[in-house]
Design a protein around this motif. Structure first.
Motif, PDB file in Angstrom:
ATOM      1  N   ASN A   1      52.168  45.043  54.574  1.00 34.65           N
ATOM      2  CA  ASN A   1      52.056  43.578  54.498  1.00 34.65           C
ATOM      3  C   ASN A   1      51.141  43.095  53.380  1.00 34.65           C
ATOM      4  OD1 ASN A   1      49.603  44.177  55.651  1.00 34.65           O
ATOM      5  ND2 ASN A   1      50.094  43.341  57.658  1.00 34.65           N
ATOM      6  N   SER A   2      50.550  44.012  52.605  1.00 37.33           N
ATOM      7  CA  SER A   2      49.786  43.616  51.410  1.00 37.33           C
ATOM      8  C   SER A   2      49.519  44.832  50.525  1.00 37.33           C
ATOM      9  CB  SER A   2      48.447  42.970  51.797  1.00 37.33           C
ATOM     10  OG  SER A   2      47.554  43.950  52.283  1.00 37.33           O
ATOM     11  N   GLY A   3      49.170  44.534  49.288  1.00 39.24           N
ATOM     12  CA  GLY A   3      48.729  45.600  48.393  1.00 39.24           C
ATOM     13  C   GLY A   3      47.384  46.154  48.855  1.00 39.24           C
ATOM     14  N   THR A   4      46.569  45.300  49.447  1.00 39.56           N
ATOM     15  CA  THR A   4      45.264  45.756  49.947  1.00 39.56           C
ATOM     16  C   THR A   4      45.459  46.805  51.044  1.00 39.56           C
ATOM     17  OG1 THR A   4      44.419  43.547  49.469  1.00 39.56           O
ATOM     18  CG2 THR A   4      43.053  44.954  50.860  1.00 39.56           C
ATOM     19  N   ALA A   5      46.441  46.574  51.925  1.00 38.88           N
ATOM     20  CA  ALA A   5      46.745  47.569  52.960  1.00 38.88           C
ATOM     21  C   ALA A   5      47.172  48.889  52.307  1.00 38.88           C
ATOM     22  CB  ALA A   5      47.844  47.052  53.878  1.00 38.88           C
TER      23      ALA A   5
ATOM     24  N   THR B   1      39.095  44.369  37.215  1.00 38.51           N
ATOM     25  CA  THR B   1      40.219  44.304  38.148  1.00 38.51           C
ATOM     26  C   THR B   1      40.012  43.127  39.081  1.00 38.51           C
ATOM     27  OG1 THR B   1      41.485  45.579  39.795  1.00 38.51           O
ATOM     28  CG2 THR B   1      39.098  45.907  39.790  1.00 38.51           C
ATOM     29  N   ALA B   2      40.995  42.893  39.953  1.00 37.16           N
ATOM     30  CA  ALA B   2      40.811  41.917  41.027  1.00 37.16           C
ATOM     31  C   ALA B   2      40.003  42.604  42.143  1.00 37.16           C
ATOM     32  CB  ALA B   2      42.163  41.467  41.549  1.00 37.16           C
ATOM     33  N   GLU B   3      39.343  41.824  42.946  1.00 39.67           N
ATOM     34  CA  GLU B   3      38.425  42.364  43.953  1.00 39.67           C
ATOM     35  C   GLU B   3      39.048  43.350  44.939  1.00 39.67           C
ATOM     36  OE1 GLU B   3      38.545  39.293  42.903  1.00 39.67           O
ATOM     37  OE2 GLU B   3      36.522  38.648  42.375  1.00 39.67           O
TER      38      GLU B   3
ATOM     39  N   GLU C   1      46.650  55.042  41.710  1.00 42.79           N
ATOM     40  CA  GLU C   1      46.916  54.069  40.644  1.00 42.79           C
ATOM     41  C   GLU C   1      47.169  52.707  41.284  1.00 42.79           C
ATOM     42  OE1 GLU C   1      50.461  54.896  38.394  1.00 42.79           O
ATOM     43  OE2 GLU C   1      49.957  53.441  36.839  1.00 42.79           O
ATOM     44  N   ASP C   2      46.327  51.747  40.973  1.00 45.12           N
ATOM     45  CA  ASP C   2      46.542  50.378  41.438  1.00 45.12           C
ATOM     46  C   ASP C   2      47.414  49.685  40.388  1.00 45.12           C
ATOM     47  OD1 ASP C   2      46.484  47.713  42.045  1.00 45.12           O
ATOM     48  OD2 ASP C   2      44.354  47.645  42.552  1.00 45.12           O
ATOM     49  N   ALA C   3      48.697  49.627  40.696  1.00 42.55           N
ATOM     50  CA  ALA C   3      49.666  49.032  39.763  1.00 42.55           C
ATOM     51  C   ALA C   3      50.099  47.648  40.253  1.00 42.55           C
ATOM     52  CB  ALA C   3      50.863  49.960  39.594  1.00 42.55           C
ATOM     53  N   ALA C   4      49.172  46.967  40.938  1.00 42.89           N
ATOM     54  CA  ALA C   4      49.490  45.637  41.482  1.00 42.89           C
ATOM     55  C   ALA C   4      49.971  44.677  40.395  1.00 42.89           C
ATOM     56  CB  ALA C   4      48.263  45.059  42.193  1.00 42.89           C
ATOM     57  N   HIS C   5      49.485  44.882  39.156  1.00 41.51           N
ATOM     58  CA  HIS C   5      49.875  43.996  38.046  1.00 41.51           C
ATOM     59  C   HIS C   5      51.002  44.583  37.207  1.00 41.51           C
ATOM     60  CE1 HIS C   5      45.427  42.376  37.835  1.00 41.51           C
ATOM     61  NE2 HIS C   5      46.016  42.138  38.982  1.00 41.51           N
ATOM     62  N   ALA C   6      51.460  45.772  37.555  1.00 44.14           N
ATOM     63  CA  ALA C   6      52.197  46.549  36.551  1.00 44.14           C
ATOM     64  C   ALA C   6      53.574  47.023  36.995  1.00 44.14           C
ATOM     65  CB  ALA C   6      51.344  47.739  36.133  1.00 44.14           C
TER      66      ALA C   6
ATOM     67  N   PHE D   1      51.453  48.863  44.867  1.00 44.13           N
ATOM     68  CA  PHE D   1      52.033  47.634  44.319  1.00 44.13           C
ATOM     69  C   PHE D   1      51.713  46.472  45.258  1.00 44.13           C
ATOM     70  CE2 PHE D   1      54.723  51.072  42.698  1.00 44.13           C
ATOM     71  CZ  PHE D   1      54.726  50.780  41.343  1.00 44.13           C
ATOM     72  N   SER D   2      51.574  45.301  44.677  1.00 45.76           N
ATOM     73  CA  SER D   2      51.355  44.092  45.474  1.00 45.76           C
ATOM     74  C   SER D   2      52.547  43.165  45.296  1.00 45.76           C
ATOM     75  CB  SER D   2      50.084  43.383  45.001  1.00 45.76           C
ATOM     76  OG  SER D   2      50.056  42.062  45.508  1.00 45.76           O
ATOM     77  N   PHE D   3      53.006  42.603  46.425  1.00 47.91           N
ATOM     78  CA  PHE D   3      54.096  41.610  46.372  1.00 47.91           C
ATOM     79  C   PHE D   3      53.570  40.247  46.793  1.00 47.91           C
ATOM     80  CE2 PHE D   3      56.690  45.533  47.735  1.00 47.91           C
ATOM     81  CZ  PHE D   3      56.805  45.965  46.425  1.00 47.91           C
TER      82      PHE D   3
ATOM     83  N   ILE E   1      52.043  35.684  43.400  1.00 48.43           N
ATOM     84  CA  ILE E   1      52.202  35.449  41.953  1.00 48.43           C
ATOM     85  C   ILE E   1      52.508  36.711  41.157  1.00 48.43           C
ATOM     86  CG2 ILE E   1      50.858  33.304  41.861  1.00 48.43           C
ATOM     87  CD1 ILE E   1      48.400  35.038  41.105  1.00 48.43           C
ATOM     88  N   LYS E   2      52.895  37.777  41.858  1.00 45.61           N
ATOM     89  CA  LYS E   2      53.181  39.019  41.140  1.00 45.61           C
ATOM     90  C   LYS E   2      54.625  39.008  40.591  1.00 45.61           C
ATOM     91  CE  LYS E   2      49.082  40.646  41.732  1.00 45.61           C
ATOM     92  NZ  LYS E   2      48.533  40.342  42.985  1.00 45.61           N
ATOM     93  N   HIS E   3      54.935  40.019  39.761  1.00 46.29           N
ATOM     94  CA  HIS E   3      56.307  40.079  39.204  1.00 46.29           C
ATOM     95  C   HIS E   3      57.343  39.942  40.319  1.00 46.29           C
ATOM     96  CE1 HIS E   3      54.294  42.473  35.888  1.00 46.29           C
ATOM     97  NE2 HIS E   3      55.136  41.798  35.148  1.00 46.29           N
TER      98      HIS E   3
HETATM   99  C1  PLP Z   1      44.613  44.596  40.827  1.00 48.69           C
HETATM  100  C2  PLP Z   1      44.955  44.206  42.227  1.00 48.69           C
HETATM  101  N1  PLP Z   1      44.911  45.141  43.171  1.00 48.69           N
HETATM  102  C3  PLP Z   1      45.230  44.873  44.446  1.00 48.69           C
HETATM  103  C4  PLP Z   1      45.612  43.609  44.839  1.00 48.69           C
HETATM  104  C5  PLP Z   1      45.862  43.363  46.283  1.00 48.69           C
HETATM  105  O1  PLP Z   1      47.125  42.929  46.564  1.00 48.69           O
HETATM  106  P1  PLP Z   1      47.422  41.974  47.794  1.00 48.69           P
HETATM  107  O2  PLP Z   1      46.989  40.593  47.420  1.00 48.69           O
HETATM  108  O3  PLP Z   1      48.898  42.103  47.968  1.00 48.69           O
HETATM  109  O4  PLP Z   1      46.668  42.488  48.973  1.00 48.69           O
HETATM  110  C6  PLP Z   1      45.695  42.602  43.879  1.00 48.69           C
HETATM  111  C7  PLP Z   1      46.161  41.266  44.214  1.00 48.69           C
HETATM  112  O5  PLP Z   1      45.906  40.322  44.548  1.00 48.69           O
HETATM  113  C8  PLP Z   1      45.338  42.900  42.535  1.00 48.69           C
HETATM  114  O6  PLP Z   1      45.379  41.952  41.599  1.00 48.69           O
END
Ligand code: PLP
Length: 362
Positions: free
Chosen positions: A54-58, A81-83, A152-157, A176-178, A181-183
């Motif tokens: 349910n998230s990239g953070t998960a 990076t993002a937090e 590899e955090d490819a949330a942006h890639a 990956f993050s969906f 605002i992601k791709h």
């Molecule tokens: C670099 C990076 N990693 C991880 C995340 C986490 O993704 P999510 O917002 O889907 O939890 C984000 C996004 O917001 C991100 O920009």
């Protein structure tokens, strides 16, 4: 105003019938669409196992758990990076050891990674910041030398390439993050891409309270900590429709990014980045280094273009600064770093006008 980031949704004609079908199917929880989305994502990447969440953070959290990072361990990471990248490291109780970045790309410098390794290091977290691929080959060499797993955090890639191979196929764990605002957005959601079948099976347990969904609840015996991190059929349906059109979205980012790479060369007070050989960013944002950043942000704003540094370097958060390491390259880079819009929403006319605004000086 041309925004720096924007939510992409397929047309109503394409999305709504699929969404309506799933919403009134009687099964909106995790079910068939989730499996179909995962298999389609594996096909898109060209292999591996896709664990939808349910998230990239998960996905970051589960990757760190699968690697076995525990309280007291250290994870080498980037402050650029993002937090969520670094908050996830704290979620497993580990400490963040920041390595410095490569001046040319903003990605972690493999030599700096190597100098951060000590007996408490448990993993290396790399980020394809703004969509720019990391130095896969050199990072692999360091990781292999010390026997460390790479996440590899490819949330942006999404859709970025290295040696013609997409992000998601280079390291044992890719996130990956969906998010909106992601791709590719499923409204919220994420994917953990793993190489190993056993990791995929363990990840399935962790995403659902430690419960094995293949057995009845009464037949289950929870043996490890799990969470409620699964994706549901509604988000997966949006993901499937988005995935069908993802090449068009990524190609638009790449086309705009390459246009800016070409036309911003030699502009006084602005330096374009140079990417690693045989790498292809997916340009979630366009990143350049500029003198008098505030001046250019103001000028672009007056002409209808949003631009900013977007993220606060993570070592400036008290909670995310465990060791107070000096990061001299990041220091220089971050002072001049500016993101410009380059996504699918920029028309040819927009990008031409943005370049001429920049070329007219600030
Ligand atoms: C670099 C990076 N990693 C991880 C995340 C986490 O993704 P999510 O917002 O889907 O939890 C984000 C996004 O917001 C991100 O920009």
């Amino acid at each position: 105003m041309i925004p720096l980031v924007k939510t992409h949704m397929p047309s109503k004609e394409v999305l709504m019938p699929a969404l309506e079908k799933v919403l009134y199917s009687g099964y909106v929880a995790q079910g068939e669409q989730v499996d179909v989305f995962e298999r389609a994502f594996e096909t898109y990447l060209g292999g591996g196992h896709s664990l939808s969440l349910n998230s990239g953070t998960a996905a970051l959290h589960i990757a760190l758990m699968l690697v076995g990072v525990k309280p007291g361990d250290e994870v080498i990471s980037t402050a650029l990076t993002a937090e969520p990248t670094n908050v996830a490291i704290k979620m497993v109780g580990a400490k963040i050891r920041y390595a410095d970045i490569d001046e040319n790309t903003g990605a972690l410098d493999p030599l700096s990674i190597q100098s951060c390794i000590n007996e408490r290091t448990k993993a290396i977290m790399v980020v394809d910041y703004a969509g720019i691929p990391v130095d896969v080959k050199a990072i692999r060499q360091v990781a292999d030398k010390y026997g460390l797993p790479v996440i590899e955090d490819a949330a942006h890639a999404l859709g970025s390439m290295y040696m013609g191979i997409k992000a998601g196929r280079h390291f044992p764990y890719t996130v990956f993050s969906f998010q909106a605002i992601k791709h590719l957005t499923t409204v919220d959601g994420g994917m953990l891409q793993v190489d190993d079948e056993e990791d995929y099976q363990q990840g399935k347990l962790i995403r659902w309270f430690g419960i094995d969904k293949k057995r009845t609840r009464l037949d289950n015996d929870i043996v490890r900590q799990g969470f409620k991190y699964h994706m549901n059929n509604v988000n997966a349906t949006i993901g499937l429709v988005q995935l069908a059109g993802i090449d068009t979205v990524v190609d638009a980012h790449v086309s705009n990014g390459q246009y800016l790479d070409k036309h911003l060369q030699g502009v006084p007070g602005l330096d374009c980045l140079t990417y690693y050989p045989n790498s292809q960013p997916s340009y979630w944002l366009y990143t350049a280094l500029v003198d008098d950043r505030e001046g250019l942000i103001r000028k672009l704003g007056e002409q209808g273009f949003m631009a900013s540094e977007l993220h606060k370097r993570n070592d400036w958060h008290t909670y995310l600064n465990d060791f107070h390491q000096p990061l001299p390259v990041l220091e220089r880079f971050y002072k001049r770093m500016l993101h410009l819009p380059c996504g699918w929403w920029l028309s040819n006319e927009d990008r031409e006008r943005m370049v001429s605004v920049i070329k007219s000086g600030w």
